[in-house]
Design a protein around this motif. Structure first.
Motif, PDB file in Angstrom:
ATOM      1  N   VAL A  26       0.856  -1.197   0.000  1.00 29.84           N
ATOM      2  CA  VAL A  26       0.000   0.000   0.000  1.00 29.84           C
ATOM      3  C   VAL A  26       0.888   1.242   0.000  1.00 29.84           C
ATOM      4  O   VAL A  26       1.072   1.891   1.031  1.00 29.84           O
ATOM      5  CB  VAL A  26      -0.916   0.003   1.246  1.00 29.84           C
ATOM      6  N   PRO A  27       1.444   1.578  -1.145  1.00 25.14           N
ATOM      7  CA  PRO A  27       2.455   2.640  -1.179  1.00 25.14           C
ATOM      8  C   PRO A  27       1.904   3.998  -0.734  1.00 25.14           C
ATOM      9  O   PRO A  27       2.651   4.845  -0.267  1.00 25.14           O
ATOM     10  CB  PRO A  27       2.864   2.703  -2.659  1.00 25.14           C
ATOM     11  N   GLY A  28       0.593   4.186  -0.852  1.00 21.48           N
ATOM     12  CA  GLY A  28       0.045   5.502  -0.531  1.00 21.48           C
ATOM     13  C   GLY A  28      -0.026   5.783   0.963  1.00 21.48           C
ATOM     14  O   GLY A  28      -0.210   6.919   1.385  1.00 21.48           O
ATOM     15  N   ILE A  29       0.112   4.758   1.788  1.00 15.95           N
ATOM     16  CA  ILE A  29      -0.127   4.938   3.228  1.00 15.95           C
ATOM     17  C   ILE A  29       1.161   5.398   3.928  1.00 15.95           C
ATOM     18  O   ILE A  29       2.263   4.975   3.567  1.00 15.95           O
ATOM     19  CB  ILE A  29      -0.656   3.618   3.855  1.00 15.95           C
ATOM     20  N   SER A  30       1.000   6.273   4.894  1.00 16.90           N
ATOM     21  CA  SER A  30       2.161   6.721   5.677  1.00 16.90           C
ATOM     22  C   SER A  30       2.445   5.696   6.766  1.00 16.90           C
ATOM     23  O   SER A  30       1.571   4.902   7.141  1.00 16.90           O
ATOM     24  CB  SER A  30       1.882   8.085   6.297  1.00 16.90           C
ATOM     25  N   GLN A  31       3.660   5.733   7.292  1.00 14.77           N
ATOM     26  CA  GLN A  31       4.036   4.793   8.336  1.00 14.77           C
ATOM     27  C   GLN A  31       3.138   4.963   9.563  1.00 14.77           C
ATOM     28  O   GLN A  31       2.679   3.991  10.164  1.00 14.77           O
ATOM     29  CB  GLN A  31       5.499   5.054   8.723  1.00 14.77           C
ATOM     30  N   ARG A  32       2.850   6.210   9.880  1.00 21.90           N
ATOM     31  CA  ARG A  32       2.010   6.502  11.038  1.00 21.90           C
ATOM     32  C   ARG A  32       0.589   5.966  10.853  1.00 21.90           C
ATOM     33  O   ARG A  32      -0.005   5.371  11.749  1.00 21.90           O
ATOM     34  CB  ARG A  32       1.967   8.019  11.251  1.00 21.90           C
ATOM     35  N   MET A  33       0.054   6.186   9.663  1.00 19.08           N
ATOM     36  CA  MET A  33      -1.313   5.739   9.380  1.00 19.08           C
ATOM     37  C   MET A  33      -1.389   4.219   9.392  1.00 19.08           C
ATOM     38  O   MET A  33      -2.357   3.643   9.905  1.00 19.08           O
ATOM     39  CB  MET A  33      -1.724   6.275   7.999  1.00 19.08           C
ATOM     40  N   LEU A  34      -0.362   3.583   8.838  1.00 19.24           N
ATOM     41  CA  LEU A  34      -0.336   2.117   8.831  1.00 19.24           C
ATOM     42  C   LEU A  34      -0.322   1.588  10.270  1.00 19.24           C
ATOM     43  O   LEU A  34      -1.050   0.655  10.617  1.00 19.24           O
ATOM     44  CB  LEU A  34       0.883   1.618   8.051  1.00 19.24           C
ATOM     45  N   THR A  35       0.487   2.219  11.103  1.00 17.47           N
ATOM     46  CA  THR A  35       0.544   1.823  12.513  1.00 17.47           C
ATOM     47  C   THR A  35      -0.819   1.970  13.175  1.00 17.47           C
ATOM     48  O   THR A  35      -1.304   1.056  13.848  1.00 17.47           O
ATOM     49  CB  THR A  35       1.567   2.706  13.270  1.00 17.47           C
ATOM     50  N   LEU A  36      -1.458   3.118  12.961  1.00 18.69           N
ATOM     51  CA  LEU A  36      -2.755   3.377  13.602  1.00 18.69           C
ATOM     52  C   LEU A  36      -3.833   2.425  13.093  1.00 18.69           C
ATOM     53  O   LEU A  36      -4.640   1.917  13.872  1.00 18.69           O
ATOM     54  CB  LEU A  36      -3.186   4.834  13.350  1.00 18.69           C
ATOM     55  N   ASP A  37      -3.823   2.170  11.778  1.00 19.06           N
ATOM     56  CA  ASP A  37      -4.849   1.289  11.217  1.00 19.06           C
ATOM     57  C   ASP A  37      -4.669  -0.141  11.720  1.00 19.06           C
ATOM     58  O   ASP A  37      -5.646  -0.814  12.072  1.00 19.06           O
ATOM     59  CB  ASP A  37      -4.793   1.324   9.684  1.00 19.06           C
ATOM     60  N   LEU A  38      -3.429  -0.598  11.760  1.00 23.70           N
ATOM     61  CA  LEU A  38      -3.191  -1.958  12.260  1.00 23.70           C
ATOM     62  C   LEU A  38      -3.570  -2.057  13.736  1.00 23.70           C
ATOM     63  O   LEU A  38      -4.144  -3.046  14.184  1.00 23.70           O
ATOM     64  CB  LEU A  38      -1.723  -2.352  12.055  1.00 23.70           C
ATOM     65  N   ARG A  39      -3.268  -1.000  14.486  1.00 25.31           N
ATOM     66  CA  ARG A  39      -3.601  -0.985  15.909  1.00 25.31           C
ATOM     67  C   ARG A  39      -5.114  -1.063  16.108  1.00 25.31           C
ATOM     68  O   ARG A  39      -5.611  -1.789  16.982  1.00 25.31           O
ATOM     69  CB  ARG A  39      -3.052   0.307  16.538  1.00 25.31           C
ATOM     70  N   ALA A  40      -5.850  -0.323  15.303  1.00 25.98           N
ATOM     71  CA  ALA A  40      -7.312  -0.326  15.430  1.00 25.98           C
ATOM     72  C   ALA A  40      -7.869  -1.715  15.135  1.00 25.98           C
ATOM     73  O   ALA A  40      -8.769  -2.207  15.840  1.00 25.98           O
ATOM     74  CB  ALA A  40      -7.930   0.709  14.489  1.00 25.98           C
ATOM     75  N   LEU A  41      -7.333  -2.359  14.112  1.00 22.94           N
ATOM     76  CA  LEU A  41      -7.804  -3.705  13.767  1.00 22.94           C
ATOM     77  C   LEU A  41      -7.397  -4.709  14.855  1.00 22.94           C
ATOM     78  O   LEU A  41      -8.134  -5.659  15.151  1.00 22.94           O
ATOM     79  CB  LEU A  41      -7.244  -4.132  12.405  1.00 22.94           C
ATOM     80  N   GLU A  42      -6.232  -4.462  15.444  1.00 25.00           N
ATOM     81  CA  GLU A  42      -5.759  -5.322  16.532  1.00 25.00           C
ATOM     82  C   GLU A  42      -6.660  -5.140  17.767  1.00 25.00           C
ATOM     83  O   GLU A  42      -7.088  -6.116  18.387  1.00 25.00           O
ATOM     84  CB  GLU A  42      -4.317  -4.920  16.861  1.00 25.00           C
ATOM     85  N   ASP A  43      -6.955  -3.889  18.084  1.00 24.79           N
ATOM     86  CA  ASP A  43      -7.807  -3.603  19.243  1.00 24.79           C
ATOM     87  C   ASP A  43      -9.198  -4.210  19.084  1.00 24.79           C
ATOM     88  O   ASP A  43      -9.862  -4.542  20.058  1.00 24.79           O
ATOM     89  CB  ASP A  43      -7.929  -2.089  19.465  1.00 24.79           C
ATOM     90  N   ALA A  44      -9.630  -4.330  17.841  1.00 28.12           N
ATOM     91  CA  ALA A  44     -10.948  -4.915  17.579  1.00 28.12           C
ATOM     92  C   ALA A  44     -10.883  -6.440  17.539  1.00 28.12           C
ATOM     93  O   ALA A  44     -11.890  -7.102  17.276  1.00 28.12           O
ATOM     94  CB  ALA A  44     -11.504  -4.369  16.264  1.00 28.12           C
ATOM     95  N   GLY A  45      -9.698  -6.992  17.738  1.00 32.05           N
ATOM     96  CA  GLY A  45      -9.561  -8.444  17.754  1.00 32.05           C
ATOM     97  C   GLY A  45      -9.559  -9.078  16.373  1.00 32.05           C
ATOM     98  O   GLY A  45      -9.749 -10.288  16.241  1.00 32.05           O
ATOM     99  N   LEU A  46      -9.339  -8.273  15.355  1.00 32.57           N
ATOM    100  CA  LEU A  46      -9.409  -8.791  13.983  1.00 32.57           C
ATOM    101  C   LEU A  46      -8.032  -9.119  13.425  1.00 32.57           C
ATOM    102  O   LEU A  46      -7.899  -9.873  12.458  1.00 32.57           O
ATOM    103  CB  LEU A  46     -10.121  -7.780  13.074  1.00 32.57           C
ATOM    104  N   VAL A  47      -7.007  -8.520  14.012  1.00 26.86           N
ATOM    105  CA  VAL A  47      -5.627  -8.749  13.579  1.00 26.86           C
ATOM    106  C   VAL A  47      -4.787  -9.118  14.801  1.00 26.86           C
ATOM    107  O   VAL A  47      -5.006  -8.583  15.888  1.00 26.86           O
ATOM    108  CB  VAL A  47      -5.053  -7.485  12.892  1.00 26.86           C
TER     109      VAL A  47
END
Lengths: 105, 105
Positions: free
Chosen positions: B43-64
């Motif tokens: 996903v070249p368009g995503i920033s490192q910070r955004m990738l971290t936040l998005d993965l964290r949100a999915l992790e917090d939801a128990g999906l990742v």
């Protein structure tokens, strides 16, 4: 490895539908034509400006038709086009996932 | 008229998945576990910070699930949980809609 083509399709769809409110608006429009004020009532969290922009984006994509009736006061209605009805399965699957999310909360 | 319950489910799902990149990330994770750097490349368009936040949100939801391997250099892998696999139909329908969007462009 995912082909860039299929990943890219998800991205294309999310660019249009990924906003917080757009699919929610579509879910209400699946019930039939709605006036601006009705949509605002359906989606209390949305601002007037955001509702305008979201409807405009869906209109520009050919998924929503805006009809102005020559009445006093003027009546403006929004409805899904034939193409817009293609979003029905998207709404359905998102609704099912949302129900599941809530069921485990 | 739409019941507020079902509209609300779409809203609930979009609150979690409605970001520009989240479903796209999920589509790549459906292929199997991925390292952070691999996802950035996917996903070249995503920033490192955004990738971290998005993965964290999915992790917090128990999906990742995030797994840290005790290696040098440290290896961190992300993969969908069993619950996360429930997003497969969401990705599939979004991909189909995106393909259709592109086909008429």
């Amino acid at each position: 490895m995912k082909s860039s083509v299929s990943g890219c399709s998800v991205e294309e769809a999310m660019r249009l539908l990924g906003g917080r409110w757009r699919l929610l608006l579509v879910s209400y429009l699946l019930d039939g034509p709605k006036r601006f004020g009705e949509l605002r009532k359906d989606v209390p969290g949305i601002s007037q400006r955001m509702l305008t922009l979201d409807l405009r984006a869906l209109e520009d994509a050919g998924l929503v038709r805006r009809t102005v009736f020559a009445e006093v006061p003027v009546k403006v209605e929004y409805q899904l086009t034939e193409d817009g009805l293609r979003m029905e399965p998207v709404v359905a699957v998102m609704k099912a996932f949302g129900l599941w999310l809530k069921s485990r909360a």
